[in-house]
Design an enzyme around this catalytic site. Sequence first.
Site, PDB file in Angstrom:
ATOM      1  N   CYS A 122       0.840  -1.192   0.000  1.00  0.00           N
ATOM      2  CA  CYS A 122       0.000   0.000   0.000  1.00  0.00           C
ATOM      3  C   CYS A 122       0.880   1.248   0.000  1.00  0.00           C
ATOM      4  O   CYS A 122       1.775   1.378   0.825  1.00  0.00           O
ATOM      5  CB  CYS A 122      -0.877  -0.040   1.255  1.00  0.00           C
ATOM      6  SG  CYS A 122      -1.490   1.559   1.754  1.00  0.00           S
ATOM      7  N   GLU A 123       0.611   2.150  -0.940  1.00  0.00           N
ATOM      8  CA  GLU A 123       1.476   3.331  -1.029  1.00  0.00           C
ATOM      9  C   GLU A 123       1.197   4.346   0.075  1.00  0.00           C
ATOM     10  O   GLU A 123       1.937   5.302   0.241  1.00  0.00           O
ATOM     11  CB  GLU A 123       1.344   3.996  -2.409  1.00  0.00           C
ATOM     12  CG  GLU A 123       0.027   4.698  -2.660  1.00  0.00           C
ATOM     13  CD  GLU A 123      -0.031   5.322  -4.061  1.00  0.00           C
ATOM     14  OE1 GLU A 123       0.771   4.934  -4.925  1.00  0.00           O
ATOM     15  OE2 GLU A 123      -0.900   6.187  -4.266  1.00  0.00           O
ATOM     16  N   HIS A 124       0.117   4.160   0.807  1.00  0.00           N
ATOM     17  CA  HIS A 124      -0.174   5.094   1.898  1.00  0.00           C
ATOM     18  C   HIS A 124       0.437   4.674   3.227  1.00  0.00           C
ATOM     19  O   HIS A 124       0.577   5.487   4.130  1.00  0.00           O
ATOM     20  CB  HIS A 124      -1.688   5.260   2.069  1.00  0.00           C
ATOM     21  CG  HIS A 124      -2.360   5.741   0.839  1.00  0.00           C
ATOM     22  ND1 HIS A 124      -3.451   5.118   0.285  1.00  0.00           N
ATOM     23  CD2 HIS A 124      -2.053   6.769   0.017  1.00  0.00           C
ATOM     24  CE1 HIS A 124      -3.804   5.763  -0.810  1.00  0.00           C
ATOM     25  NE2 HIS A 124      -2.969   6.747  -0.999  1.00  0.00           N
ATOM     26  N   HIS A 125       0.726   3.375   3.375  1.00  0.00           N
ATOM     27  CA  HIS A 125       1.284   2.905   4.641  1.00  0.00           C
ATOM     28  C   HIS A 125       2.551   2.070   4.490  1.00  0.00           C
ATOM     29  O   HIS A 125       3.180   1.722   5.480  1.00  0.00           O
ATOM     30  CB  HIS A 125       0.247   2.066   5.397  1.00  0.00           C
ATOM     31  CG  HIS A 125      -0.986   2.814   5.782  1.00  0.00           C
ATOM     32  ND1 HIS A 125      -2.127   2.828   5.011  1.00  0.00           N
ATOM     33  CD2 HIS A 125      -1.238   3.611   6.850  1.00  0.00           C
ATOM     34  CE1 HIS A 125      -3.039   3.597   5.596  1.00  0.00           C
ATOM     35  NE2 HIS A 125      -2.530   4.083   6.704  1.00  0.00           N
ATOM     36  N   GLN A 163      -4.939  -0.444  -4.909  1.00  0.00           N
ATOM     37  CA  GLN A 163      -5.443  -1.612  -5.642  1.00  0.00           C
ATOM     38  C   GLN A 163      -6.122  -1.249  -6.956  1.00  0.00           C
ATOM     39  O   GLN A 163      -5.997  -1.954  -7.957  1.00  0.00           O
ATOM     40  CB  GLN A 163      -6.396  -2.400  -4.738  1.00  0.00           C
ATOM     41  CG  GLN A 163      -6.791  -3.748  -5.337  1.00  0.00           C
ATOM     42  CD  GLN A 163      -7.640  -4.571  -4.410  1.00  0.00           C
ATOM     43  OE1 GLN A 163      -7.499  -4.491  -3.186  1.00  0.00           O
ATOM     44  NE2 GLN A 163      -8.538  -5.377  -4.968  1.00  0.00           N
ATOM     45  N   HIS A 191      -5.580  -6.060   2.646  1.00  0.00           N
ATOM     46  CA  HIS A 191      -4.695  -4.923   2.903  1.00  0.00           C
ATOM     47  C   HIS A 191      -4.267  -4.980   4.356  1.00  0.00           C
ATOM     48  O   HIS A 191      -5.098  -4.886   5.247  1.00  0.00           O
ATOM     49  CB  HIS A 191      -5.437  -3.607   2.647  1.00  0.00           C
ATOM     50  CG  HIS A 191      -5.776  -3.403   1.201  1.00  0.00           C
ATOM     51  ND1 HIS A 191      -5.322  -2.332   0.486  1.00  0.00           N
ATOM     52  CD2 HIS A 191      -6.507  -4.151   0.340  1.00  0.00           C
ATOM     53  CE1 HIS A 191      -5.762  -2.417  -0.764  1.00  0.00           C
ATOM     54  NE2 HIS A 191      -6.497  -3.510  -0.872  1.00  0.00           N
ATOM     55  N   CYS A 193      -2.803  -2.854   6.015  1.00  0.00           N
ATOM     56  CA  CYS A 193      -3.039  -1.597   6.744  1.00  0.00           C
ATOM     57  C   CYS A 193      -4.474  -1.533   7.260  1.00  0.00           C
ATOM     58  O   CYS A 193      -4.780  -0.713   8.117  1.00  0.00           O
ATOM     59  CB  CYS A 193      -2.711  -0.387   5.875  1.00  0.00           C
ATOM     60  SG  CYS A 193      -3.563  -0.377   4.304  1.00  0.00           S
TER      61      CYS A 193
HETATM   62 ZN   LIG Z   1      -2.864   1.555   3.423  1.00  0.00          ZN
END
Ligand SMILES: [Zn+2]
Length: 231
Positions: A122-125, A163, A191, A193
Site C-alpha cells: 500500500c502506497e499510503h502505509h 489496488q 490490505h 493496513c
Molecule cells: Zn494503506
Amino acid sequence: MKQKETLLNTMGIDFSHSIDEIGDEHVGTSIDTPLREDAFEMDDDLKIELIEKHFKEIMYVLGLDLTDDSLKGTPKRVAKMYVKEIFSGLNPKNKPDAKLFENKYKYNEMLVEKDITFFSNCEHHFVPIYGKAHVAYISNGNVIGLSKINRIVQYYSKRPQVQERLTMQIGNELKEALGTEDVAVVLDAHHMCVSTRGVQDVNSSTVTSFYSGKFERDENARAEFMKYISL
Ligand SMILES: [Zn+2]
C-alpha cells in the site's frame, strides 16, 4: 521544529500540508504511478546506499540499538529488498517483455488464468497488500505464454500501489501486450493496513475489476468469466 523542517527540506519534500488526509481513505490520484522525471537517474547501488542510511535513521529514532547483532544488518537488508525486490517494478528496465505467439490452433474462446498470487504494498502505509488476480482475454490471433501473464501481474505489484491503480495497470498492459481490447482483470486482496492497524478488520477483502472490449460491452462475456473464477 525548525530542525525538523530543515531536515525534510534537504530531501526536497514539502511537508507543509497534512499528508494523512488522503492516506487512510486509500484514494489513488492517477492511473500512472506518480514517478518523478528523474526517478532513475540514480542507479540501484546508490539507491540502496541512500535507503540504508535513511532506514538506519528511522530505526535510530525509534530508539533501537543498531550495534545489536540482530539489528545491524537490517538497514541494508531493507534497502536491498526495496530496490531489488518489492519495489523493483517501479523501474521500466524490469518490465517483462511479452513475446507474442501466433495462435495456431485458432482458439478464439475466452482464456482465463485465475488465482495468480500477488504481493504488493500500500502506497499510503508501506505495508503489504496480497491476494489473487484473475485475468481473462479473448485472443485476436495472438497469444502470450501463461507465465508472462503472471510476470505482468508481479511487475505492477512490485510498486507502492493502490489496488484500483494496480488493476488498471495490469489491464492496460495486457491490452497492449496482446493487441486486443478484450481483457478482464479482477483482483481480490487483503490490505494489511486495514487488518493490522486502523480499523483492524481481519476478514474483509477488497475486490476491484477492469473490463474492456467485449468484457465491457457484453454481459454474457463477463458472466462467463465470473463463472470460471468462482469455480
Ligand atoms: Zn494503506
